[in-house]
Design an enzyme around this catalytic site. Structure first.
Site, PDB file in Angstrom:
ATOM      1  N   CYS A 255      -0.342  38.958   0.092  1.00 28.91           N
ATOM      2  CA  CYS A 255       0.192  38.606  -1.011  1.00 28.91           C
ATOM      3  C   CYS A 255       1.554  37.621  -0.603  1.00 28.91           C
ATOM      4  CB  CYS A 255       0.500  39.488  -2.028  1.00 28.91           C
ATOM      5  SG  CYS A 255       2.021  40.330  -2.078  1.00 28.91           S
TER       6      CYS A 255
ATOM      7  N   GLU B 107       9.433  26.289  28.093  1.00 29.79           N
ATOM      8  CA  GLU B 107       8.411  26.231  27.265  1.00 29.79           C
ATOM      9  C   GLU B 107       7.218  27.068  27.590  1.00 29.79           C
ATOM     10  OE1 GLU B 107       5.887  23.025  27.987  1.00 29.79           O
ATOM     11  OE2 GLU B 107       7.100  22.011  29.664  1.00 29.79           O
TER      12      GLU B 107
ATOM     13  N   GLU C 122      25.154  32.755  18.434  1.00 25.25           N
ATOM     14  CA  GLU C 122      23.896  32.286  17.606  1.00 25.25           C
ATOM     15  C   GLU C 122      23.986  31.315  16.456  1.00 25.25           C
ATOM     16  OE1 GLU C 122      20.365  32.119  18.125  1.00 25.25           O
ATOM     17  OE2 GLU C 122      20.640  31.069  16.203  1.00 25.25           O
TER      18      GLU C 122
ATOM     19  N   VAL D 283      27.592  26.082  18.181  1.00 21.60           N
ATOM     20  CA  VAL D 283      28.495  25.451  19.053  1.00 21.60           C
ATOM     21  C   VAL D 283      28.560  24.085  18.845  1.00 21.60           C
ATOM     22  CG1 VAL D 283      29.186  24.795  21.289  1.00 21.60           C
ATOM     23  CG2 VAL D 283      28.205  27.083  20.787  1.00 21.60           C
TER      24      VAL D 283
ATOM     25  N   THR E 218      12.758  28.722  18.410  1.00 23.00           N
ATOM     26  CA  THR E 218      11.217  28.314  19.120  1.00 23.00           C
ATOM     27  C   THR E 218      10.882  29.905  19.041  1.00 23.00           C
ATOM     28  OG1 THR E 218      12.205  26.642  20.092  1.00 23.00           O
ATOM     29  CG2 THR E 218      10.286  27.818  21.152  1.00 23.00           C
ATOM     30  N   THR E 219      11.462  31.035  19.236  1.00 21.18           N
ATOM     31  CA  THR E 219      10.939  32.218  19.525  1.00 21.18           C
ATOM     32  C   THR E 219       9.988  32.814  18.146  1.00 21.18           C
ATOM     33  OG1 THR E 219      12.843  32.756  20.803  1.00 21.18           O
ATOM     34  CG2 THR E 219      11.657  34.805  19.921  1.00 21.18           C
TER      35      THR E 219
ATOM     36  N   SER F 267       3.390  32.118  19.924  1.00 21.61           N
ATOM     37  CA  SER F 267       2.010  32.843  19.744  1.00 21.61           C
ATOM     38  C   SER F 267       2.341  34.320  19.941  1.00 21.61           C
ATOM     39  CB  SER F 267       1.146  32.032  20.467  1.00 21.61           C
ATOM     40  OG  SER F 267       1.008  30.782  20.156  1.00 21.61           O
TER      41      SER F 267
ATOM     42  N   HIS G 277       1.126  36.103  28.884  1.00 23.76           N
ATOM     43  CA  HIS G 277       0.146  35.343  29.514  1.00 23.76           C
ATOM     44  C   HIS G 277      -0.079  36.126  30.817  1.00 23.76           C
ATOM     45  CE1 HIS G 277      -0.181  31.639  27.436  1.00 23.76           C
ATOM     46  NE2 HIS G 277       1.257  31.799  26.923  1.00 23.76           N
TER      47      HIS G 277
ATOM     48  N   CYS H 183       6.007  47.251   0.295  1.00 28.30           N
ATOM     49  CA  CYS H 183       4.929  46.169   0.431  1.00 28.30           C
ATOM     50  C   CYS H 183       3.801  46.795   0.664  1.00 28.30           C
ATOM     51  CB  CYS H 183       5.471  45.600   2.030  1.00 28.30           C
ATOM     52  SG  CYS H 183       3.929  44.546   2.486  1.00 28.30           S
TER      53      CYS H 183
END
Lengths: 489, 421
Positions: free
Chosen positions: A441, A342, A38, A178, A47-48, A52, A56, A406
């Site tokens: 916040c 995609e 990675e 890479v 992208t991950t 959203s 699906h 938090c």
């Protein structure tokens, strides 16, 4: 120059997005020597992380495409997968809403498409839809309902897949992009800043950079066309506005602007779908926002932009083929492309990973099941979801769970320590895993405290704690450092 | 689960909570409890190491920690109980508080009276939706202040500050004193949002440029901030094409407003004023939930801590009294309406048998005007600004003249005031 470390593995996966980590976990069920490479500091950051998070329904995709082949089976795999990995997943259902007669006709076509595939879908009348979702635009005519559509935290899933893969013997190499790749006999060689890695099989799950990796091998038959999507996230106080994920009728190019309850319940609106030149153009724009707000309000008119707490953008790795590319390269033996994943890539990923196993078997690779494969990762304690009695018990066992770090999301020190011990290395890594700093916040109060915990757990100086890897240090100098420098000069 | 009781439970141990607890104690409340999430009392004052606190209260210029310490010392002399590193997770309308810490685990605290003193948080980049990338190096001003004054680190050496709120102005000076450069302070309004004294002492004295009617329209840099684009804005705050300017910097600070932290209050059913974002209260600073009081920045954002202490003492006094007498019956209620050029007035509702101190802010700056409090009292002001809170006290004597069921607080010209008189 320092000599690079040389190593040799059976299978090298390039890219730790949802596809790479899903494949890693699937392959970890067999006695194979697998390495995942990675480029970022942690997995799931391309992208991950900006996905959203929609699982699906499987009724959207055009018949005959690979998207159609993998989406619905993927959807069916989610409940068990998320149960095994202890990842938040909710089958909150999907509604595709028709706002006029013409859209109603299209909705009926999608109904047919879904039914042909065996998807649990049905048509709802206006009254039924509004009963289910009272805050929807009241003038809608009806909707397609897919109750098995769901919502997941994409980053959490990728991190969990990786964690479980490592548990089962997969190796992970981070911050190593890479930079070069070539063929040596029946081996493929990957070069990174610190390593030269030989592999029998290379799985190209490099997302936006899948075409670049292919070209490094001299394999040039597809192109990745980056397409950006902006998303806007709301405060937890929006929790009750909608339960289902609300879709408009899609255009030819995208599924449109959606209203999405995240798996935690707060709303998100988006995404745009804009072709961009840069693969890492993660800017949000005023124009993108106004289009998203308009689209979202045409579905749920009472959406209040003052409740937005965060914005982000991700870039989809669309391919020149307008479909997934899941195949061994016709030119380079032993190079398996998983490219152009995609939308609905997140939903399809588990099904693609399962198919990769079959493809490897078909390619004659010895796949011997690992008898001691452990499908479960250690349970995650999510303090804010426990009952008071359970919370009390958890604190008795480990007092770190009694210290809320938090305050907006009620995330405790115990959870943050656990996240670091499971692999978080950065502020974003902690935030994406346990939501510390993800609330209203936006880390204003807890960031210094989280940095302190990361610094302590990793044994690194406070100022070396980063937002998301080398170069993104939050703090640059010690107090008085700039003044003493001035004096010295 | 540990079960506790209190006469008056104060949520938050900042300046408001400290002052409220002290006066509740003085009222004779037997058991007063302060619940504080941080590991020390004093709240945000502990990171405000600049001076300027206490001018009204102590006639002295103190630093934030010094001001806080005076109250902490007073609390220590009493038997007020303090729970540190304790987070309140829920408040019920019956005044049951659920709180958690490492030592006791979950606690259920039944209180006869509750004082809300949780303070406020800073508005974020996300709330403003500033376009561009999302690199490291974007901080709210208060977070940067904590990094510098508590943890001992400097975020960067070249900063742009968006918003001219007081914390931003203070941080402009703080960065400069640490040897860092502040390239610009950018404010969307036609005037500075912070106190005039801070504009003079923190910007002008250090030659830091203040760009009014301007905003940041894009953040640049992938891993770390590399620069921002600023532009002038029109009346509707839209950027004016052609006025864009790139400023190189490694840090962007935001000082764009404070939001009272009322998530706990609203869960309990406390009604909140959409203008102040704080609870709707009467002259005893009691909310719509009997026995639940509010003061300090959780009620409305103050600019001077001296006023916070004063307001909190009132809340504490009435909370202490409520704990002793349980369910006092209030006499005639009069609504307080924010009229011409008044953005808000606290309290929202008053009785007529107690002196009332009104806290208010104006909508826009003006000069040589009169603040008219429902015809009961007129106060001449040479200059009024939204950044500077006004407080006016009316006595029960003046309140005798109230006839209707509401009074309007408004800004009038000198002439109008003369005509009325």
């Amino acid at each position: 120059m320092i000599d690079k470390t040389r190593c040799s593995v059976q299978i090298a996966i390039v890219g730790g997005g949802i596809v790479g980590t899903s494949v890693a976990r699937e392959l970890s069920k067999y006695n194979l020597d697998v390495l995942l490479i990675e480029k970022e500091a942690e997995v799931g950051w391309g992208t991950t992380k900006a996905n959203s998070g929609i699982v699906h329904g499987g009724f959207h995709e055009v018949p005959g495409t690979l998207k159609a082949k993998y989406c619905f089976p993927g959807n069916q795999m989610f409940p068990q997968l998320c149960e095994e990995l202890d990842v938040s997943f909710k089958q909150n259902g999907i509604l595709m809403v028709a706002r006029n007669e013409e859209e109603m006709k299209t909705v009926e076509q999608y109904l047919e498409r879904g039914l042909e595939r065996g998807v649990n879908v049905r048509l709802l009348s206006r009254e039924e839809v509004l009963k289910l979702e009272p805050h929807l635009e009241p003038s809608i005519l009806g909707a397609l309902y897919a109750p098995e559509g769901g919502s997941v935290m994409p980053f959490e899933l990728a991190a969990a897949l990786m964690e479980n893969s490592i548990q089962n013997g997969v190796q992970l190499l981070t911050e190593n992009p890479v930079t070069n790749a070539w063929v040596e006999g029946d081996q493929k060689v990957l070069e990174t800043p610190a390593y030269i890695i030989k592999a029998q099989v290379v799985i190209n799950a490099a997302g936006l950079f899948a075409d670049d990796l292919a070209r490094m091998f001299g394999d040039d038959y597809f192109t990745i066309r980056p397409r950006k999507g902006e998303e806007y996230l709301f405060d937890m106080t929006t929790k009750d506005l909608v339960k289902s994920t609300i879709f408009p009728v899609p255009s030819t190019k995208s599924k449109g602007i959606l209203v999405i309850p995240t798996s935690e319940g707060n709303l998100m609106i988006g995404p745009t779908g804009d072709d961009v030149l840069e693969k890492e153009d993660l800017t949000t724009t005023t124009d993108g926002f106004s289009r998203i707000l308009e689209g979202a309000r045409s579905l749920v008119p009472s959406i209040d932009p003052r409740k937005i707490i965060a914005q982000f953008a991700g870039v989809r790795a669309a391919s020149s083929r307008h479909d997934f590319i899941v195949e061994f390269s016709p030119n380079i033996p032993g190079l398996l492309h998983l490219a152009g994943i995609e939308s609905p890539g997140l939903t399809a990923a588990p099904a693609i990973a399962a198919d990769v196993v079959q493809m490897m078997k078909d390619a004659g690779i010895k796949m011997e099941p690992k008898i001691d494969f452990e499908p479960r990762r250690r349970k995650v304690i999510r303090f804010h979801r426990l009952s008071r009695k359970e919370q009390d018990q958890v604190i008795k066992e480990n007092p770190a769970y009694g210290r809320v770090i938090c305050r907006c999301e009620t995330i405790t020190e115990g959870e943050i320590i656990d996240a670091v011990r499971r692999g978080a290395r950065t502020l974003d890594g902690v935030k994406f895993r346990v939501r510390a700093g993800a609330g209203r916040c936006q880390g204003g109060f807890c960031q210094p405290l989280v940095m302190e915990i990361i610094s302590r757990e990793l044994g690194i100086p406070f100022e070396q704690v980063t937002k998301r890897g080398t170069g993104s240090e939050q703090i640059r100098y010690a107090a008085k450092e700039l003044l003493t420098r001035e004096v010295e000069q | 689960m540990k079960v506790l009781t209190a006469d008056t439970a104060v949520i938050g141990g900042g300046p408001a909570g400290l002052a409220a607890a002290l006066t509740a104690k003085k009222q004779g409340a037997d058991k007063v409890l302060i619940i504080e999430r941080n590991n020390e009392l004093g709240g945000i004052l502990q990171q405000c190491i600049h001076h300027g606190f206490g001018l009204h209260r102590f006639k002295q210029e103190l630093s934030g920690p010094e001001y806080a310490q005076r109250f902490i010392d007073m609390v220590k002399k009493t038997d007020i109980e303090v729970l540190l590193e304790t987070m309140v997770s829920e408040l019920t309308p019956e005044r049951k508080i659920y709180a958690v810490n490492s030592r006791n685990g979950m606690m259920e605290i039944s209180a006869k009276a509750v004082v809300l003193a949780m303070g406020c948080r800073e508005r974020t980049r996300g709330a403003l939706r500033i376009p561009g990338t999302r690199p490291a190096g974007v901080f709210s001003a208060g977070t940067a202040q904590r990094f510098m004054n508590i943890d001992g680190y400097i975020p960067g050496k070249k900063a742009v500050i968006l918003g001219s709120g007081d914390i931003g102005l203070i941080m402009a000076r703080r960065f400069t004193l640490e040897g860092a450069r502040v390239e610009a302070v950018v404010e969307v309004l036609p005037y500075a949002a912070g106190l005039t004294r801070n504009v003079v002492q923190c910007l002008e004295d250090f030659h830091i440029p203040l760009y009014l009617r301007s905003t940041v329209i894009e953040v640049h840099g992938e891993d770390r901030v590399e620069g921002v684009t600023i532009a002038e804005v029109d009346e509707a705050w839209n950027p004016i094409a052609g006025t864009e300017r790139y400023i190189e910097c490694d840090t962007l600070l935001l000082s764009v407003g404070l939001i009272p932290e009322n998530e706990l209050s609203t869960q309990a059913g406390v009604a909140v004023d959409p203008v102040t974002n704080g609870p709707i209260v009467n002259e005893s600073l009691m909310t719509n939930i009997p026995g639940v009081f509010a003061c300090g920045n959780v009620l409305h954002v103050h600019d001077l801590v001296d006023n916070v202490s004063k307001e909190a003492e009132r809340a504490g006094r009435f909370a202490g009294r409520y704990a002793l007498e349980q369910g006092e019956d209030w006499k005639k209620r009069v609504k307080v309406i924010a009229g011409e050029n008044i953005r808000y007035v606290v309290p929202h509702e008053i009785g007529l048998d107690e002196p009332v101190e009104f806290f208010m802010r104006v909508q826009r700056p003006d000069e040589n005007v009169v603040i008219d409090v429902g015809g009961l009292r007129s106060v001449r002001q040479r200059s009024i600004r939204p950044s500077e809170m006004l407080n006016i006290t009316v006595t029960p004597e003046m309140l005798k003249n109230v006839t209707g069921d509401s009074i309007t607080v408004q800004v009038v010209t000198l002439k109008e005031a003369e005509v009325r008189a």
